[in-house]
Design a protein around this motif. Structure first.
Motif, short mmCIF file in Angstrom:
data_model
loop_
_atom_site.label_atom_id
_atom_site.label_comp_id
_atom_site.label_asym_id
_atom_site.label_seq_id
_atom_site.Cartn_x
_atom_site.Cartn_y
_atom_site.Cartn_z
N UNK A 15 0.83 -1.21 0.00
CA UNK A 15 0.00 0.00 0.00
C UNK A 15 0.86 1.26 0.00
N UNK A 16 1.94 1.24 0.74
CA UNK A 16 2.80 2.42 0.80
C UNK A 16 3.62 2.60 -0.48
N UNK A 17 3.75 1.56 -1.30
CA UNK A 17 4.42 1.68 -2.59
C UNK A 17 3.46 2.06 -3.71
N UNK A 18 2.17 2.15 -3.42
CA UNK A 18 1.20 2.52 -4.43
C UNK A 18 0.72 1.36 -5.28
N UNK A 19 0.92 0.12 -4.83
CA UNK A 19 0.49 -1.04 -5.60
C UNK A 19 -1.02 -1.21 -5.56
N UNK A 20 -1.66 -0.76 -4.48
CA UNK A 20 -3.10 -0.94 -4.35
C UNK A 20 -3.86 -0.22 -5.45
N UNK A 37 -0.98 -9.22 -1.30
CA UNK A 37 0.19 -10.09 -1.11
C UNK A 37 0.59 -10.74 -2.43
N UNK A 38 -0.36 -11.35 -3.11
CA UNK A 38 -0.05 -12.02 -4.37
C UNK A 38 0.41 -11.03 -5.44
N UNK A 39 -0.16 -9.81 -5.43
CA UNK A 39 0.25 -8.80 -6.41
C UNK A 39 1.67 -8.33 -6.14
N UNK A 40 2.01 -8.13 -4.87
CA UNK A 40 3.38 -7.73 -4.54
C UNK A 40 4.37 -8.81 -4.95
N UNK A 41 4.04 -10.07 -4.69
CA UNK A 41 4.94 -11.15 -5.08
C UNK A 41 5.06 -11.25 -6.60
N UNK A 42 3.98 -10.93 -7.31
CA UNK A 42 4.05 -10.92 -8.76
C UNK A 42 4.96 -9.80 -9.26
N UNK A 43 4.93 -8.66 -8.59
CA UNK A 43 5.85 -7.56 -8.94
C UNK A 43 7.30 -7.99 -8.70
N UNK A 44 7.53 -8.72 -7.61
CA UNK A 44 8.88 -9.24 -7.35
C UNK A 44 9.30 -10.21 -8.46
#
Length: 296
Positions: free
Chosen positions: A134-139, A155-162
């Motif tokens: 959320x603090x990185x603007x992914x939401x 969580x899954x979206x952040x891991x996909x960005x990784x």
């Protein structure tokens, strides 16, 4: 104007606030420009196609297909040209856990495997990862069927960005990204708030036995208000006539357990006055950690 303002305030009080809208349904929104700005804002070079795929969740594809069926759109004539982020999320999750395990072992070489697993598990929980996302603007960029976006989807979206970052920039750059944004969540955290130890004295005896050190002997150092409703005891742990640690408690047992936790923090190098983590830029970072990241 006064009557209108009064009526709108009364309506808001009766009906409650309106349901939240995703950022994409609000004015002044350019999705392509926002995705491009995301990687530039983080000073990362991520493939634009991979990054767009990382933001597409399976629930969004299902919602779009149902909406197109309701509108009578032929799925075979005009297929939906989107791909979900399941594979990217799996790759990113696996890399994240491997890197955090190696980083934790390199930062705390004396910490046992149970402690390393607890630290990694804490850093990869949905709450911690969603907070970072959320603090990185992914939401705002996440394509999801619900609003606001649930923690598990973030969580899954952040891991996909990784996973997209790993395929675009390699393991070393992705490791520094995880170090800067996930490993920093340990700052200000106590070891035993993350790692639950039922019997700290028994664990201390095991650790001292491995190091060929005599077992600890608890002794009451000082006490205050023993006959009141707020007693305070200080217990010190001695080994070979040397003070290992001391801790306070409302009872002798609680003070002994706290002293054991203090001694364990010293043995594992996880004290409050420990040397700060090395978050220097990649070109100035120590070579062993770079080799550890590259090995994954």
């Amino acid at each position: 104007m006064k009557a209108y303002t009064y009526l709108m305030a009364k309506k808001l009080k009766l009906e409650g606030p309106p349901p939240p809208k995703p950022r994409s349904q609000q004015p002044h929104w350019d999705y392509h420009a926002e995705v491009q700005a995301f990687s530039i804002r983080l000073h990362e070079n991520i493939s634009l196609d991979l990054l767009k795929t990382a933001f597409v969740n399976p629930c969004y594809l299902q919602m779009e297909q149902e909406r197109r069926q309701a509108l009578g759109v032929d799925a075979e004539a005009t297929p939906l040209a989107l791909k979900d982020n399941i594979q990217l999320s799996k790759n990113g999750e696996g890399f994240t856990k491997n890197f955090l395990s190696d980083w934790c072992r390199a930062s705390f070489p004396s910490l046992p495997s149970e402690g390393v697993e607890s630290v990694v598990e804490h850093l990869t929980t949905s709450a911690v990862v969603a907070h970072v996302a959320r603090n990185l603007g992914i939401e705002d960029l996440t394509m999801n069927a619900e609003c606001p976006v649930p923690d598990d989807v973030l969580y899954s979206t952040f891991m996909a960005v990784i996973g997209a970052l790993q395929e675009s920039s390699g393991a070393e750059r992705t490791g520094f990204f995880l170090r800067d944004f996930l490993a920093t969540q340990l700052i200000g955290k106590d070891l035993f708030d993350i790692w639950t130890v039922v019997n700290p004295m028994g664990l201390l005896v095991e650790e001292l036995t491995k190091r060929n050190v005599p077992p600890p002997e608890p002794r009451l150092i000082r006490a205050a208000g023993a006959s009141t409703v707020l007693p305070l005891f200080f217990v010190g742990l001695y080994s070979d006539k040397k003070l290992l640690a001391q801790g306070p408690g409302e009872t002798l047992v609680a003070a002994e357990e706290e002293a054991a936790r203090v001694a364990l923090r010293k043995l594992y190098g996880y004290t409050e006055n420990r040397r700060p983590f090395d978050f220097s830029p990649p070109q100035q970072h120590q070579q062993p950690l770079i080799q550890s990241v590259s090995s994954n």
